[in-house]
Design a protein around this motif. Sequence first.
Motif, short mmCIF file in Angstrom:
data_model
loop_
_atom_site.label_atom_id
_atom_site.label_comp_id
_atom_site.label_asym_id
_atom_site.label_seq_id
_atom_site.Cartn_x
_atom_site.Cartn_y
_atom_site.Cartn_z
N GLY A 36 0.89 -1.16 0.02
CA GLY A 36 -0.06 0.00 0.05
C GLY A 36 0.67 1.07 -0.19
N VAL A 37 1.87 1.38 0.82
CA VAL A 37 2.69 2.47 0.80
C VAL A 37 3.34 2.58 -0.38
N LYS A 39 2.73 1.49 -3.51
CA LYS A 39 1.87 1.99 -4.58
C LYS A 39 1.40 3.20 -4.49
N THR A 40 1.15 3.75 -3.30
CA THR A 40 0.50 5.33 -3.24
C THR A 40 1.86 6.02 -3.76
N VAL A 41 3.00 5.84 -3.28
CA VAL A 41 4.24 6.87 -3.64
C VAL A 41 4.32 6.94 -5.20
N VAL A 42 4.19 5.69 -6.01
CA VAL A 42 4.19 5.75 -7.28
C VAL A 42 3.13 5.88 -8.31
N ALA A 43 2.07 6.22 -7.64
CA ALA A 43 0.80 6.40 -8.21
C ALA A 43 0.82 7.11 -9.44
N PRO A 44 1.19 8.42 -9.54
CA PRO A 44 1.56 9.43 -10.54
C PRO A 44 2.16 8.89 -11.78
N LEU A 45 3.29 8.09 -11.62
CA LEU A 45 4.08 7.43 -12.49
C LEU A 45 3.10 6.20 -13.05
N VAL A 88 -4.73 0.78 -4.87
CA VAL A 88 -4.42 0.38 -3.22
C VAL A 88 -5.50 -0.92 -2.94
N ALA A 89 -6.58 -0.52 -3.11
CA ALA A 89 -7.57 -1.69 -2.86
C ALA A 89 -7.13 -3.04 -3.29
N ARG A 90 -6.56 -3.16 -4.30
CA ARG A 90 -6.06 -4.34 -5.08
C ARG A 90 -4.74 -4.74 -4.54
N ILE A 91 -3.69 -3.59 -4.53
CA ILE A 91 -2.48 -3.95 -3.96
C ILE A 91 -2.03 -4.42 -2.76
N VAL A 92 -3.07 -3.83 -1.50
CA VAL A 92 -2.95 -4.34 -0.38
C VAL A 92 -3.06 -5.89 -0.25
N VAL A 308 9.65 -1.15 3.52
CA VAL A 308 8.58 -1.42 4.52
C VAL A 308 8.44 -2.83 5.30
N TYR A 309 8.54 -3.65 4.08
CA TYR A 309 8.09 -5.12 4.43
C TYR A 309 9.29 -5.74 5.39
#
Length: 342
Positions: A36-37, A39-45, A88-92, A308-309
């Motif tokens: 989740g973290v 994916k959110t950081v790279v969302a614009p790309l 995010v709902a998918r990647i989590v 993060v993991y």
Amino acid sequence: MAKRREGGEMNVYLNGDIDAMPVFAKELIAGGVAGGVAKTVVAPLERIKILFQTRRSEYQSLGLFGSVKKIAKTEGPMGFYRGNGASVARIVPYAALHYMSYEQYRRWIILAFPEGGRGPVLDLVAGSLSGGTAVLFTYPLDLVRTKLAYQVVGSPKLQLQGIMTSGQLYKGIVDCFSKTYKEAGLRGLYRGVAPSLYGIFPYAGLKFYFYEEMKRYVPPEQKNSIMVKLVCGSVAGLLGQTFTYPLDVVRRQMQVQRLLASNSLELKGTMESLVLISKMQGWKQLFSGLSINYLKVVVPSVAIGFTVYDVMKAHLRVPSRDEPAKEVVTGKRNSQPSSIHS
């Protein structure tokens, strides 16, 4: 003093809850948070990459910086995060299942074939199986994310061509799920899953294979270095993504095919689609958006994901992989806090 005592008691309760959790649950939590973290950081790309893959005529000619300017001008800052909720709902759950099932498959293989050793081939097989498992369980969310990211609000060119009217726009995740299911049923929610599986099996396997293989050449004193892990993971992601990227392009175009004009390519089978896209759009289209994917995979996504993991595993006191697999599976482990490990 009373507040300090209450805080100490709460920490004891939390520590007890963490120790009581099964290992697979800890790995699910660690993987989900990491995914989740990152994916959110790279969302614009990610948004720009999907537009490169699916809206070839509008965005490829603009390039990366031109696309950034266009999205910012026509949709505002939130345009870069269009579809990120579904993403995010998918990647989590995807990341949670991917990491957890990788660890589980790895343990099961070691238990079933103890003479097979623990080399990178083990990680190749476990990584491939875990990637396929995660895709099958979360694919509909990936399809919804792609459809939402594909929408470009206020695009004059599309409105003139009549490719998508305002009535066809999806209002959100639930609306997209509902309309997709009504249009094509369960099969519609899994449209494009074949190239996803073809791509994830080699990608996930190669990623873990390269990662573990490179770690073998790291000096013992650097084994636990986060920076070393990030460098190894980034190179592994780069190599794995390059080999399997054309299948990702096919998947994206199949996912948004119903939103395209009626005279667009009719994509059916995976291999047939590869040939058709290469013939009609040029072989370079099979690698469209790859440079953005390099930026997304090499620097922030893999780096943040691994970091993060590992940090989450340390906080949740997940046993090191060096501990016997039987102890981890049965839950007989040391409950002392662990350092950040592989």
